[in-house]
Design a protein around this motif. Sequence first.
Motif, PDB file in Angstrom:
ATOM      1  N   ASP A 327       0.871  -1.115  -0.048  1.00 54.65           N
ATOM      2  CA  ASP A 327       0.485   0.356   0.002  1.00 54.65           C
ATOM      3  C   ASP A 327       1.185   1.234  -0.239  1.00 54.65           C
ATOM      4  O   ASP A 327       0.702   2.150  -1.041  1.00 54.65           O
ATOM      5  CB  ASP A 327      -0.938  -0.408   1.046  1.00 54.65           C
ATOM      6  N   ARG A 328       2.004   1.413   0.658  1.00 54.34           N
ATOM      7  CA  ARG A 328       3.218   2.598   0.505  1.00 54.34           C
ATOM      8  C   ARG A 328       3.136   2.877  -0.445  1.00 54.34           C
ATOM      9  O   ARG A 328       3.561   3.889  -1.076  1.00 54.34           O
ATOM     10  CB  ARG A 328       4.159   1.821   1.944  1.00 54.34           C
ATOM     11  N   LEU A 329       3.924   1.480  -1.465  1.00 60.91           N
ATOM     12  CA  LEU A 329       4.316   2.157  -2.620  1.00 60.91           C
ATOM     13  C   LEU A 329       3.556   2.951  -3.396  1.00 60.91           C
ATOM     14  O   LEU A 329       4.304   3.219  -3.631  1.00 60.91           O
ATOM     15  CB  LEU A 329       4.740   0.807  -3.353  1.00 60.91           C
ATOM     16  N   VAL A 330       2.162   1.597  -3.630  1.00 59.60           N
ATOM     17  CA  VAL A 330       1.186   2.707  -4.613  1.00 59.60           C
ATOM     18  C   VAL A 330       0.979   3.663  -4.303  1.00 59.60           C
ATOM     19  O   VAL A 330       0.775   4.783  -4.884  1.00 59.60           O
ATOM     20  CB  VAL A 330       0.093   1.969  -4.710  1.00 59.60           C
ATOM     21  N   ARG A 331       0.606   4.185  -2.914  1.00 57.81           N
ATOM     22  CA  ARG A 331       0.729   5.154  -2.299  1.00 57.81           C
ATOM     23  C   ARG A 331       1.759   7.097  -3.025  1.00 57.81           C
ATOM     24  O   ARG A 331       1.289   8.311  -3.469  1.00 57.81           O
ATOM     25  CB  ARG A 331       0.234   5.818  -0.520  1.00 57.81           C
ATOM     26  N   ASN A 332       3.043   6.170  -2.748  1.00 59.40           N
ATOM     27  CA  ASN A 332       4.336   7.015  -3.316  1.00 59.40           C
ATOM     28  C   ASN A 332       4.491   7.281  -4.516  1.00 59.40           C
ATOM     29  O   ASN A 332       4.929   7.779  -4.554  1.00 59.40           O
ATOM     30  CB  ASN A 332       5.922   6.554  -2.740  1.00 59.40           C
ATOM     31  N   MET A 333       3.671   5.895  -5.104  1.00 57.50           N
ATOM     32  CA  MET A 333       3.811   6.446  -6.719  1.00 57.50           C
ATOM     33  C   MET A 333       3.337   7.892  -7.103  1.00 57.50           C
ATOM     34  O   MET A 333       3.007   8.862  -7.647  1.00 57.50           O
ATOM     35  CB  MET A 333       3.379   4.971  -7.593  1.00 57.50           C
ATOM     36  N   ILE A 334       2.208   7.422  -5.680  1.00 58.23           N
ATOM     37  CA  ILE A 334       0.233   8.177  -6.781  1.00 58.23           C
ATOM     38  C   ILE A 334       1.132   9.870  -5.766  1.00 58.23           C
ATOM     39  O   ILE A 334       1.383  11.200  -6.695  1.00 58.23           O
ATOM     40  CB  ILE A 334      -0.414   8.531  -6.234  1.00 58.23           C
ATOM     41  N   ASN A 335       1.377   9.966  -4.366  1.00 57.63           N
ATOM     42  CA  ASN A 335       1.823  11.782  -3.958  1.00 57.63           C
ATOM     43  C   ASN A 335       3.003  11.510  -3.845  1.00 57.63           C
ATOM     44  O   ASN A 335       2.993  13.517  -3.633  1.00 57.63           O
ATOM     45  CB  ASN A 335       1.712  10.977  -2.487  1.00 57.63           C
TER      46      ASN A 335
END
Length: 402
Positions: A327-335
């Motif tokens: 979840d952190r990986l996806v969040r970082n790519m977005i944010n």
Amino acid sequence: MHKTQIKIINGRVITPYRIIDGATVIITGNNIEAISEKDIDAPDAVLIDAAGMYVSPGFIDIHVHGGGGYDFMDGHVEAFLKIAETHAKYGTTAMVPTTLTSEKEDLLKTLDLYEMAHQQNTKGSQFLGMHLEGPYFAQSQRGAQDPRYIRDPDVAEYTAVLDYSKSIRRWSAAPELKGAIEFAKYLKTKGVLPALAHTDANYDEVVEAFENGYTLATHLYSGMSGVHRRNAFRYAGVIESAFIIDAMDVEIIADGIHLPAPLLKLVYKIKGADRTALITDAMRGAGMPEGESVLGNLQTGLKVIIEDGVAKLPDRSSFAGSVATADRLVRNMINLAGVPVIEAVKMMTLTPATIMQVADRKGSLLAGKDADIVIFDEQINIKTTIVNGQVIYTAPDFGINS
């Protein structure tokens, strides 16, 4: 025998092509039966109201060492099962358990344990086969890999290992080593994906490696050469080579620490979502508090410190592994990288599924595919994880009506 049905309503369903607002998803048994913009009658189904949140394919982590206080090299089945359960809470529905460089006997034992755990694993992320990381690496790029076990490819050894277990799906090595090209050719005959890693190769060596099967760059930027000088002349390293070779896939640890925001943006700009897989590369500290930990086997592994959201060597001279969750990986790519949601999700779902050759059944929400689904909010907080049609995790603040 009557198959259990699940009906997900009011979701923002992420397909490979678009986001369908207010859609309905019907799961029958282990498979997705239908996705529709209209309501579908299923009176006996377990009802899940997504309440306007995202309904996504389950995350696929093709490079992970541990989590929840356990490592795949710990030497017991419980470690495999607990790691799978830990990462399922963060949206991972399928994973490729990864070894560290070790003695051959420890490696064979881990492969045996994988077979046992694979049969027992009903409460966590599914296993897609093993990833052997090492021992055929460049000492100069070993990172936190144990230097005692690093060596050149050994024909007798790797043929024996591949004969011993049919569960190996990928194997990472340094392609410039003596015998590494022959090694890759042999892997291909066994249906195993060669990946280049912990390598000091230059551009010409990477091109030859790619031509012979090394089509994936393991944790891009970490443990590999970049542009460098020899006798005043500059040479392109593995990083630049991976960018130049359009058809080469790359995987990145998008924890925001191994790669900061500008490098996440650069990788996405050059390689795009179709060639970039997000990986946790997580060690046992994923999902655990910060403090002292161990990389690899609990008894014989390397002592490390977890701080600032990453594992470090005790002298803090190098990172020693990630504690990221999907979840952190996806969040970082977005944010951090400004990547659209649909593209960030693809990098954690369809792209890794394609690399591991399971995209015919996993990695996207389409009728007929495996029912591996996660529901998450705008901040990518996981609310429900469904693996193979079974709800295996539900957040405390999220309700399901049966």
